[in-house]
Design an enzyme around this catalytic site. Sequence first.
Site, PDB file in Angstrom:
ATOM      1  CG  ASN A 260       8.281  -2.006   0.345  1.00  0.00           C
ATOM      2  OD1 ASN A 260       7.765  -2.154   1.453  1.00  0.00           O
ATOM      3  ND2 ASN A 260       8.842  -0.863  -0.038  1.00  0.00           N
TER       4      ASN A 260
ATOM      5  CD  GLU B   9      10.366  -7.446   5.909  1.00  0.00           C
ATOM      6  OE1 GLU B   9      10.576  -8.563   6.449  1.00  0.00           O
ATOM      7  OE2 GLU B   9      10.047  -6.429   6.546  1.00  0.00           O
TER       8      GLU B   9
ATOM      9  NE  ARG C 186      10.130   6.073   8.585  1.00  0.00           N
ATOM     10  CZ  ARG C 186       9.132   5.858   7.724  1.00  0.00           C
ATOM     11  NH1 ARG C 186       9.199   4.841   6.862  1.00  0.00           N
ATOM     12  NH2 ARG C 186       8.075   6.658   7.724  1.00  0.00           N
TER      13      ARG C 186
ATOM     14  CE1 TYR D 275       8.807   5.049   3.158  1.00  0.00           C
ATOM     15  CE2 TYR D 275       7.236   6.873   3.123  1.00  0.00           C
ATOM     16  CZ  TYR D 275       7.711   5.711   3.696  1.00  0.00           C
ATOM     17  OH  TYR D 275       7.107   5.204   4.814  1.00  0.00           O
TER      18      TYR D 275
ATOM     19  CG  HIS E  21      11.089  -2.264   4.599  1.00  0.00           C
ATOM     20  ND1 HIS E  21       9.720  -2.190   4.502  1.00  0.00           N
ATOM     21  CD2 HIS E  21      11.363  -3.428   5.238  1.00  0.00           C
ATOM     22  CE1 HIS E  21       9.190  -3.253   5.072  1.00  0.00           C
ATOM     23  NE2 HIS E  21      10.165  -4.028   5.520  1.00  0.00           N
TER      24      HIS E  21
ATOM     25  N   PRO F  55       0.795  -1.221   0.000  1.00  0.00           N
ATOM     26  CG  PRO F  55      -0.087  -1.073   2.149  1.00  0.00           C
ATOM     27  CD  PRO F  55       0.566  -2.037   1.207  1.00  0.00           C
ATOM     28  CG  ASN F  56      -0.276   4.345   1.306  1.00  0.00           C
ATOM     29  OD1 ASN F  56      -1.231   4.905   0.762  1.00  0.00           O
ATOM     30  ND2 ASN F  56      -0.352   3.802   2.497  1.00  0.00           N
TER      31      ASN F  56
ATOM     32  CB  ALA G 289       1.470   0.306   6.416  1.00  0.00           C
TER      33      ALA G 289
ATOM     34  NE  ARG H 104       3.933   6.641   1.675  1.00  0.00           N
ATOM     35  CZ  ARG H 104       4.187   5.415   2.100  1.00  0.00           C
ATOM     36  NH1 ARG H 104       4.721   4.534   1.282  1.00  0.00           N
ATOM     37  NH2 ARG H 104       3.906   5.064   3.324  1.00  0.00           N
TER      38      ARG H 104
HETATM   39  C1  DQA Z   1       8.144   1.026   3.860  1.00  0.00           C
HETATM   40  C2  DQA Z   1       8.241   1.226   5.379  1.00  0.00           C
HETATM   41  C3  DQA Z   1       6.889   1.040   6.041  1.00  0.00           C
HETATM   42  O1  DQA Z   1       6.994   1.264   7.441  1.00  0.00           O
HETATM   43  C4  DQA Z   1       5.888   2.032   5.473  1.00  0.00           C
HETATM   44  O2  DQA Z   1       4.612   1.809   6.030  1.00  0.00           O
HETATM   45  C5  DQA Z   1       5.834   2.017   3.983  1.00  0.00           C
HETATM   46  C6  DQA Z   1       7.087   1.915   3.239  1.00  0.00           C
HETATM   47  C7  DQA Z   1       9.491   1.353   3.144  1.00  0.00           C
HETATM   48  O3  DQA Z   1       9.649   0.925   2.003  1.00  0.00           O
HETATM   49  O4  DQA Z   1      10.336   2.040   3.718  1.00  0.00           O
HETATM   50  O5  DQA Z   1       4.771   2.164   3.381  1.00  0.00           O
HETATM   51  O6  DQA Z   1       7.849  -0.339   3.601  1.00  0.00           O
END
Ligand code: DQA
Length: 150
Positions: free
Chosen positions: A74, A98, A107, A23, A100, A10-11, A77, A18
């Site tokens: 990835n 995984e 964080r 990011y 990020h 998501p997102n 959240a 964003r």
């Molecule tokens: C994320 C880190 C997560 O905590 C966050 O909710 C994201 C992006 C990252 O790529 O740094 O949406 O996965």
Amino acid sequence: MLSLLVLHGPNLNLLGKREPGIYGVQTLESINALLTEAAQDLSVDLDIFQSNHEGALVDWIQGAWGHHQGILINPGAYTHTSVAIRDAIAGVGLPTVEVHLSNIYQRESFRHHSYIAPVAIGQVSGFGAESYRLGLQALVGHVRSRSDQP
Ligand code: DQA
């Protein structure tokens, strides 16, 4: 040829706009282009999807069984909340990396726990778009070391 599934949670469709201070300014399209180029260099096929929906991510993970030899994800959240995504990865038993963009351990404390990490072969966190390239290299190396496939 090895075939791998790449999932963005998501997102991540908002990348570029964003929270660029966290990011970066690269869009999801440019990350996918980077991955596609890296996959060509490594001689692997990629199927790449993004969803804001937990169930869709679970469906793709289940669908990878029998079609893909590994998963790069990835989970956004959902990393910090999703037992369902963790169970899907454990259920299909495919090697999963995984990734990020941000260093989740630098964080907020709610980002320090990953439901995915215990069922992943490893995690790459904090290198921006480069996390994906490093994760892909690690996944390909891991799968190749355990199979007869080139
Ligand atoms: C994320 C880190 C997560 O905590 C966050 O909710 C994201 C992006 C990252 O790529 O740094 O949406 O996965």
